[in-house]
Design a protein around this motif. Sequence first.
Motif, short mmCIF file in Angstrom:
data_model
loop_
_atom_site.label_atom_id
_atom_site.label_comp_id
_atom_site.label_asym_id
_atom_site.label_seq_id
_atom_site.Cartn_x
_atom_site.Cartn_y
_atom_site.Cartn_z
N ALA A 1 0.86 -1.13 -0.08
CA ALA A 1 0.05 -0.05 -0.05
C ALA A 1 0.80 1.30 0.11
CB ALA A 1 -0.76 -0.14 1.38
N ASP A 2 1.94 1.40 0.80
CA ASP A 2 2.81 2.35 0.72
C ASP A 2 3.54 2.65 -0.56
OD1 ASP A 2 1.92 2.92 3.50
OD2 ASP A 2 3.89 2.22 4.32
N LEU A 3 3.84 1.45 -1.13
CA LEU A 3 4.73 1.58 -2.43
C LEU A 3 3.75 2.12 -3.44
CD1 LEU A 3 6.97 -1.56 -2.61
CD2 LEU A 3 7.74 0.65 -2.96
N GLN B 1 14.30 7.37 -13.52
CA GLN B 1 15.56 6.91 -13.21
C GLN B 1 15.54 7.03 -11.92
OE1 GLN B 1 18.90 9.20 -14.85
NE2 GLN B 1 17.56 11.12 -14.79
N LEU B 2 14.82 7.78 -10.96
CA LEU B 2 14.92 7.92 -9.52
C LEU B 2 14.08 6.89 -8.93
CD1 LEU B 2 14.19 11.76 -9.22
CD2 LEU B 2 16.62 10.45 -9.33
N TRP B 3 13.31 5.92 -9.47
CA TRP B 3 12.48 4.96 -8.82
C TRP B 3 12.88 4.21 -7.78
CZ3 TRP B 3 13.59 -0.18 -8.60
CH2 TRP B 3 14.36 -0.58 -9.54
N PRO B 4 14.46 4.04 -7.64
CA PRO B 4 15.17 3.35 -6.46
C PRO B 4 14.85 3.95 -5.38
CG PRO B 4 16.56 3.14 -8.40
CD PRO B 4 15.50 4.00 -8.92
N VAL B 5 14.81 5.33 -5.51
CA VAL B 5 14.40 6.02 -4.26
C VAL B 5 13.31 5.66 -3.54
CG1 VAL B 5 14.38 8.38 -3.38
CG2 VAL B 5 15.83 8.00 -5.23
N LEU B 6 12.28 5.23 -4.11
CA LEU B 6 11.11 4.58 -3.40
C LEU B 6 11.31 3.59 -2.20
CD1 LEU B 6 8.76 4.16 -6.24
CD2 LEU B 6 8.56 6.13 -4.63
N GLY B 7 12.37 2.72 -2.47
CA GLY B 7 12.94 1.62 -1.40
C GLY B 7 13.59 2.24 -0.29
N LEU B 8 14.12 3.56 -0.48
CA LEU B 8 14.68 4.27 0.64
C LEU B 8 13.52 4.85 1.42
CD1 LEU B 8 17.49 6.25 -0.95
CD2 LEU B 8 17.71 4.14 0.31
N PHE B 9 12.32 5.26 0.96
CA PHE B 9 11.34 5.69 1.65
C PHE B 9 10.74 4.38 2.60
CE2 PHE B 9 11.40 9.05 -1.17
CZ PHE B 9 10.73 10.37 -0.64
N ILE B 10 10.64 3.38 1.84
CA ILE B 10 10.17 2.22 2.80
C ILE B 10 11.13 1.80 4.00
CG2 ILE B 10 9.56 -0.07 2.72
CD1 ILE B 10 7.60 1.59 1.42
N LEU B 11 12.39 2.16 3.73
CA LEU B 11 13.47 1.68 4.62
C LEU B 11 13.27 2.86 5.85
CD1 LEU B 11 15.93 -0.04 5.76
CD2 LEU B 11 17.29 1.77 4.39
N ALA B 12 13.19 4.05 5.32
CA ALA B 12 12.90 5.01 6.46
C ALA B 12 11.64 4.69 7.31
CB ALA B 12 12.91 6.54 5.63
N TYR B 13 10.39 4.49 6.62
CA TYR B 13 9.53 4.14 7.47
C TYR B 13 9.57 2.96 8.17
CZ TYR B 13 6.69 6.89 4.05
OH TYR B 13 6.37 8.13 3.34
N ALA B 14 10.19 2.00 7.93
CA ALA B 14 10.69 0.81 8.79
C ALA B 14 11.53 1.25 10.08
CB ALA B 14 11.31 -0.49 7.91
N ILE C 1 4.61 9.51 9.77
CA ILE C 1 4.80 9.40 8.14
C ILE C 1 4.63 10.87 7.75
CG2 ILE C 1 3.03 9.49 6.41
CD1 ILE C 1 1.72 6.93 7.47
N SER C 2 4.27 11.96 8.45
CA SER C 2 4.64 13.21 7.95
C SER C 2 5.98 13.75 8.16
CB SER C 2 3.77 14.38 8.69
OG SER C 2 2.16 14.02 8.36
N VAL C 3 6.71 13.45 9.31
CA VAL C 3 8.21 13.82 9.51
C VAL C 3 9.04 12.98 8.64
CG1 VAL C 3 9.77 13.78 11.28
CG2 VAL C 3 7.56 14.79 11.78
N THR C 4 8.70 11.55 8.59
CA THR C 4 9.83 10.76 7.66
C THR C 4 9.77 11.36 6.33
OG1 THR C 4 9.39 9.26 9.54
CG2 THR C 4 10.46 8.49 7.17
N THR C 5 8.34 11.53 5.89
CA THR C 5 8.28 12.01 4.29
C THR C 5 8.98 13.06 4.06
OG1 THR C 5 6.33 10.50 4.29
CG2 THR C 5 6.68 12.06 2.45
N THR C 6 8.83 14.21 4.96
CA THR C 6 9.16 15.42 4.82
C THR C 6 10.84 15.40 4.84
OG1 THR C 6 7.26 16.42 5.86
CG2 THR C 6 9.50 17.85 5.76
N LEU C 7 11.56 14.76 5.54
CA LEU C 7 12.94 14.47 5.95
C LEU C 7 13.51 13.73 4.70
CD1 LEU C 7 13.43 13.79 9.53
CD2 LEU C 7 13.81 15.77 8.59
N MET C 8 12.83 12.45 4.18
CA MET C 8 13.36 12.20 3.13
C MET C 8 13.22 12.81 1.75
SD MET C 8 14.37 9.29 4.03
CE MET C 8 14.63 8.50 1.86
N TYR C 9 12.39 13.71 1.63
CA TYR C 9 12.37 14.91 0.40
C TYR C 9 13.08 15.94 0.66
CZ TYR C 9 8.38 13.02 -2.29
OH TYR C 9 7.41 11.97 -3.08
N LEU C 10 13.72 16.29 1.95
CA LEU C 10 14.52 17.40 1.86
C LEU C 10 15.82 16.91 1.85
CD1 LEU C 10 13.55 18.92 5.31
CD2 LEU C 10 13.54 20.21 3.11
#
Length: 480
Positions: free
Chosen positions: A30-32, A60-73, A92-101
């Motif tokens: 669901a998150d992916l 070409q940035l699609w592998p970054v999605l895996g980093l989001f899942i790792l951060a959520y974990a 979710i708000s804090v982790t997603t924001t930090l990942m995009y930063l």
Amino acid sequence: MQLDQTIRPALSALRVSTRSWPTLAIALSADLIALTIACVSSVYIRLALNGQYHPSLYWQLWPVLGLFILAYAIVGLYPGVALSPVDELRWISVTTTLMYLVLGSATFLRREGEVYSRGIFLMAWVLSILLVLLGRILTRHTFAHRSWWGYPVMILGAGKTGDLLIRTLLRRPGIGLKPVLVLDDDPDKHGSLHGVPVVGGLELAPGLARARRIPYAIVAMPGVPRGRLLRLLERYGQTFAHLLIIPDLFGFSSLWVEARDMGGVLGLEVRQQLLLPGPRFTKLMVDLMATILGGLLLIPFIAIIALLIRLDSPGPIFYGHTRLGRGGRPFKAWKFRSMVQHADRALQDYLDHHPELRESWEQDHKLKRDPRVTRVGRFLRRTSLDELPQLWNILRGEMSLVGPRPIVDEEIPRYGDTFELYTKVSPGLTGLWQVSGRNNITYDERVNLDAYYVRNWSVWLDFYILMRTVWVVAFGEGAY
């Protein structure tokens, strides 16, 4: 061998699947999916707005999605069970924001930043938070009642606390902990508790946990002597991956309790942030900014409601009722008029003709079919739109956007010892009781929710309540 023979009847009593991997797999998927939709939507929305780039630049940035899942974990968002919705919103708000930063900094500090659109990153950031939250809500709504959803949990203790705990977990499957077995040393309690088998004494716990791979256990014996509790923790702390304890503070719930090591002594720090000057000021600023911006957007809508009230029945558009505010000071809370004129007389006539409803009215001051309510008023109440004029009370500092339910003098005795806590804050336009069932919950539960809000306030709790309010208003959940 003897242990196997002892636990075999208990195993045969289990009729619920205890496999936990589907819950984790669905949460990850669901998150992916949510993150992918957020990114793809941002790319094509920007392209539709005359973006000068080719979408393949971003694939070409699609592998970054895996980093989001790792951060959520890492922050504990998986498997997503036994997680407060407020904590979930916050992380979710804090982790997603930090990942995009981090992603934005890594991209735009290098030469590649010149070819990427900042607008896409901003849209993807906002959409990612919203869609991940929405995806988790929809996932739980769709699958939480399935037999295979959630993680199995063993309850240690079949007393009053265990009874309440099982009822709560069964009533709220979205928590994700599914009670499959109960153990208690009292033979008189063996049998079944709300459909969950009570199969024997606590000594069966290790064997049952290994045989059925039960990772969670909850010690629901808050009154157990200290020595016995320590022995339980020593014995079963290595059996279960997750061992939860209901402390001897049952009834004093707090969302922001933190464990403190006091030189080898366990301490629990409880912070009531809403009673501190800094958080009070933050809440006031959020109230004012949100009320001013929201009020300006709602002016046309408010005008339409006022016109409908005028056309529907004779009488004023607004109705003011005296309520108790911060410090116990009375103030006039404003609403759109939703009742006929001479409403008290209409109510008395109705109760005289329906005496069986008088007890219900005297207990909760609520009727499912209130004869005083007009046609437009019924719609306004079902959607809570009758309370929009209280935005004026917020601007005057008499109310808050989110807070306890505003009460009248006659309700003070029903608040008991919690009334003093209630008077420490301003009542709210919306609050926990409105998003927790509204008229479907008892009066005592409303009082407990008000006390819970004051003790557990944070900006994230307010955001959660506001998001839930939108859902409740849209679907009329719990309204008469």
